[in-house]
Design an enzyme around this catalytic site. Sequence first.
Site, PDB file in Angstrom:
ATOM      1  N   HIS A 209      35.792  34.680  36.080  1.00 17.94           N
ATOM      2  CA  HIS A 209      36.066  35.729  37.064  1.00 17.94           C
ATOM      3  C   HIS A 209      35.324  37.020  36.698  1.00 17.94           C
ATOM      4  CE1 HIS A 209      38.627  37.993  39.947  1.00 17.94           C
ATOM      5  NE2 HIS A 209      38.454  38.968  39.070  1.00 17.94           N
ATOM      6  N   GLU A 210      35.431  37.418  35.429  1.00 19.46           N
ATOM      7  CA  GLU A 210      34.779  38.661  34.995  1.00 19.46           C
ATOM      8  C   GLU A 210      33.258  38.528  35.012  1.00 19.46           C
ATOM      9  OE1 GLU A 210      36.606  41.215  34.999  1.00 19.46           O
ATOM     10  OE2 GLU A 210      38.472  40.081  35.014  1.00 19.46           O
TER      11      GLU A 210
ATOM     12  N   HIS B 244      31.900  39.422  38.385  1.00 18.92           N
ATOM     13  CA  HIS B 244      31.690  40.871  38.506  1.00 18.92           C
ATOM     14  C   HIS B 244      30.406  41.278  37.783  1.00 18.92           C
ATOM     15  CE1 HIS B 244      35.598  41.814  40.251  1.00 18.92           C
ATOM     16  NE2 HIS B 244      36.224  41.201  39.262  1.00 18.92           N
TER      17      HIS B 244
END
Length: 152
Positions: free
Chosen positions: A70-71, A74
Amino acid sequence: MIQMDNSALQKLTETISLKYFKMPFKHKAYFNKRLRTTGGRYLLSSHNIEVNEKQFAKFGESAIIDIIKHELCHYHLHLQKKGYQHKDKDFKRLCQQTGAPRFCSAIEKYEDRVNYIYQCQKCASRFPRIRKVDTNKMVCGKCNGKLKELNN
């Protein structure tokens, strides 16, 4: 119990980045003990990734892998100057392609964190709250009745 330190987390992050994103991770990934309400975060200024240590303790390596994915969504989108926020189509698309979840599991249930319980004096609805509420300003959301704090 299996332990994971910052160097193992760094190595895991680099591996996941190459495997799922086909791009290298050139910054730092480390555990942050102060994180409480989130699984991890991508820092826009330094491009580093912080991961909540408690997620590993409670849910294991699979949860950490999901948080890292998920990170990294980003991270890679931000470096490519694309939409890296949760609301952006680019972000949603990349999360879907890599199997990165939108959210992680909560460490504590809301019920376990409740410190205050308020009850409407009109309709008797109960409202569990983590933070104290000003009963002079707040009213029942169902009937606009006056709230009263119950002693736990």
